[in-house]
Design a protein around this motif. Structure first.
Motif, PDB file in Angstrom:
ATOM      1  N   THR A  38      -4.484   5.010   6.956  1.00 23.05           N
ATOM      2  CA  THR A  38      -4.308   4.168   8.148  1.00 23.05           C
ATOM      3  C   THR A  38      -5.403   3.114   8.293  1.00 23.05           C
ATOM      4  O   THR A  38      -5.372   2.333   9.239  1.00 23.05           O
ATOM      5  CB  THR A  38      -4.297   5.046   9.412  1.00 23.05           C
ATOM      6  N   LYS A  39      -6.384   3.094   7.371  1.00 24.83           N
ATOM      7  CA  LYS A  39      -7.462   2.117   7.481  1.00 24.83           C
ATOM      8  C   LYS A  39      -6.952   0.715   7.176  1.00 24.83           C
ATOM      9  O   LYS A  39      -5.864   0.532   6.620  1.00 24.83           O
ATOM     10  CB  LYS A  39      -8.615   2.492   6.545  1.00 24.83           C
ATOM     11  N   GLY A  40      -7.744  -0.276   7.573  1.00 17.84           N
ATOM     12  CA  GLY A  40      -7.344  -1.670   7.387  1.00 17.84           C
ATOM     13  C   GLY A  40      -7.255  -2.069   5.935  1.00 17.84           C
ATOM     14  O   GLY A  40      -7.456  -1.252   5.024  1.00 17.84           O
ATOM     15  N   LEU A  41      -6.970  -3.344   5.710  1.00 21.67           N
ATOM     16  CA  LEU A  41      -6.802  -3.849   4.350  1.00 21.67           C
ATOM     17  C   LEU A  41      -8.034  -3.573   3.509  1.00 21.67           C
ATOM     18  O   LEU A  41      -9.159  -3.856   3.911  1.00 21.67           O
ATOM     19  CB  LEU A  41      -6.538  -5.363   4.401  1.00 21.67           C
ATOM     20  N   GLN A  42      -7.833  -3.011   2.323  1.00 21.38           N
ATOM     21  CA  GLN A  42      -8.908  -2.752   1.375  1.00 21.38           C
ATOM     22  C   GLN A  42      -8.865  -3.786   0.251  1.00 21.38           C
ATOM     23  O   GLN A  42      -7.810  -4.387  -0.023  1.00 21.38           O
ATOM     24  CB  GLN A  42      -8.770  -1.345   0.787  1.00 21.38           C
ATOM     25  N   PHE A  43     -10.002  -3.987  -0.384  1.00 18.81           N
ATOM     26  CA  PHE A  43     -10.077  -4.982  -1.447  1.00 18.81           C
ATOM     27  C   PHE A  43      -9.086  -4.665  -2.562  1.00 18.81           C
ATOM     28  O   PHE A  43      -8.506  -5.566  -3.165  1.00 18.81           O
ATOM     29  CB  PHE A  43     -11.505  -5.058  -1.994  1.00 18.81           C
ATOM     30  N   GLU A  44      -8.862  -3.384  -2.818  1.00 20.02           N
ATOM     31  CA  GLU A  44      -7.903  -2.972  -3.844  1.00 20.02           C
ATOM     32  C   GLU A  44      -6.497  -3.486  -3.514  1.00 20.02           C
ATOM     33  O   GLU A  44      -5.765  -3.954  -4.388  1.00 20.02           O
ATOM     34  CB  GLU A  44      -7.900  -1.447  -3.963  1.00 20.02           C
ATOM     35  N   ASP A  45      -6.096  -3.387  -2.236  1.00 22.78           N
ATOM     36  CA  ASP A  45      -4.791  -3.911  -1.818  1.00 22.78           C
ATOM     37  C   ASP A  45      -4.723  -5.418  -2.049  1.00 22.78           C
ATOM     38  O   ASP A  45      -3.711  -5.956  -2.509  1.00 22.78           O
ATOM     39  CB  ASP A  45      -4.555  -3.637  -0.322  1.00 22.78           C
ATOM     40  N   PHE A  46      -5.801  -6.092  -1.700  1.00 16.88           N
ATOM     41  CA  PHE A  46      -5.888  -7.548  -1.827  1.00 16.88           C
ATOM     42  C   PHE A  46      -5.740  -7.977  -3.286  1.00 16.88           C
ATOM     43  O   PHE A  46      -5.017  -8.926  -3.603  1.00 16.88           O
ATOM     44  CB  PHE A  46      -7.229  -8.003  -1.246  1.00 16.88           C
ATOM     45  N   VAL A  47      -6.398  -7.259  -4.193  1.00 15.20           N
ATOM     46  CA  VAL A  47      -6.338  -7.573  -5.621  1.00 15.20           C
ATOM     47  C   VAL A  47      -4.922  -7.373  -6.152  1.00 15.20           C
ATOM     48  O   VAL A  47      -4.417  -8.190  -6.941  1.00 15.20           O
ATOM     49  CB  VAL A  47      -7.349  -6.711  -6.413  1.00 15.20           C
TER      50      VAL A  47
END
Length: 364
Positions: A240-249
């Protein structure tokens, strides 16, 4: 015998005098060339750069006296390691042209000069300057410089922060606001520049600025764009945490990223490629600055544009432009090699066009 000896000494003295006069004339000529008044330099700069670039192969280990006359270092504007700046910028433009001609990279290096590109280019008609905005590389400061040159404010210190990015109030027209004929005229005649930085470090900066800190209170990044990326690219849907750098990549490296890009609109300018922003293979730029050497590049750009006597680039805090290898490696440490390679494949054109080497963690 004494008379002969005296005459010999007189001839030696006379020869020494001629030698001193000759050396003085040589020194005077050198000083005149080296400290030539640079007024009027900016008006000729674009043509000079383009002419010099075509001959860069002929330059081996140049000395100051072999540079083109208008590139002579002057006591007014150049000092220390700035003396080599003309050669550095010629080499950057030559690299750009070589990569643009590489058929294998054509899809990564070429783009249409569309309205999206023209919207990124700001115009200073008064001094015949075009500046292409590449977010996350110190563009706010360059916009302040142009705002002052356009006459909206008398000094950089007088510009309110909320005005800089308000394009209805800051007095900076976009190139897209002109007719086709006016656009072509400016692209052909004006001094044109933009700034780049290591592509992966720029993406980290964009992620932190828009999805972590968001200092300018732009809620759409967290409440609209971030959820859209998470829904499509997060592997563990229970998190449930916000956007992570992994998602962004994962989003950026997806060959089908354009489906989301269309939904996000112009907000994508903070992470799309330099190619998509500024069309460097279609538009002949006069100078390309690098964020990592901005302390040297900024004064050079001002001089090349012929405006160094009118405005100064704002003071750069110590260390802010230094490439932070440790930070980059830390951000990418938890991301799969597959996702990193897909990301690099998208930004490979930016790496190659502007001389940034492939990251070490991709080579291991």
């Amino acid at each position: 015998w004494l008379t002969s000896d005296n005459m010999h000494h007189q001839w030696l003295l006379l020869a020494a005098c001629f030698w001193v006069i000759f050396m003085f004339m040589v020194a005077s000529k050198f000083i005149t060339l080296t400290f030539k008044d640079p007024d009027g330099y900016g008006a000729k700069q674009e043509a000079l750069i383009l002419t010099a670039v075509t001959k860069v192969e002929e330059v081996h280990v140049p000395e100051e006296k072999h540079w083109p006359e208008d590139f002579q270092p002057t006591g007014k504007s150049f000092s220390g390691n700035l003396i080599r700046q003309p050669l550095v910028h010629m080499e950057r433009l030559e690299l750009l042209r070589n990569v643009c001609r590489d058929a294998a990279l054509r899809d990564l290096s070429h783009t249409a000069v569309s309205k999206f590109v023209l919207d990124r280019i700001f115009v200073c008609d008064k001094h015949k300057i075009l500046f292409c905005q590449t977010p996350k590389v110190g563009n706010t400061q360059w916009k302040k410089v142009l705002i002052v040159l356009n006459g909206a404010f008398s000094s950089i210190e007088d510009i309110p922060e909320n005005i800089v990015h308000d394009h209805e109030k800051n007095g900076l027209p976009r190139l897209s606001s002109f007719s086709d004929s006016e656009i072509k005229k400016r692209l052909n005649l004006y001094f044109k520049f933009f700034i780049v930085r290591d592509p992966f470090e720029r993406l980290i900066s964009a992620f932190k600025d828009k999805f972590v800190h968001n200092p300018r209170f732009e809620p759409w990044y967290r409440h609209e764009i971030a959820p859209g990326i998470i829904r499509k690219y997060r592997k563990n849907r229970t998190e449930t945490k916000g956007l992570q750098f992994e998602d962004f990549v994962r989003y950026l490296g997806d060959p089908n990223h354009r489906w989301l890009d269309v939904q996000f609109g112009d907000h994508i300018i903070h992470w799309v490629t330099y190619v998509e922003l500024c069309a460097p293979c279609e538009i002949t730029y006069s100078v390309i600055g690098h964020h990592e050497t901005l302390e040297d590049d900024a004064p050079y750009i001002l001089k090349a544009a012929g405006i160094d006597h009118l405005v100064s680039y704002p003071t750069i805090p110590p260390g802010i432009t230094v490439y932070n290898r440790t930070k980059v490696e830390r951000y990418f440490s938890g991301i799969s090699k597959r996702d990193i390679r897909r990301l690099y494949a998208r930004f490979e054109g930016d790496f190659k066009l502007f001389g940034y080497r492939e990251p070490d963690f991709l080579l291991n």
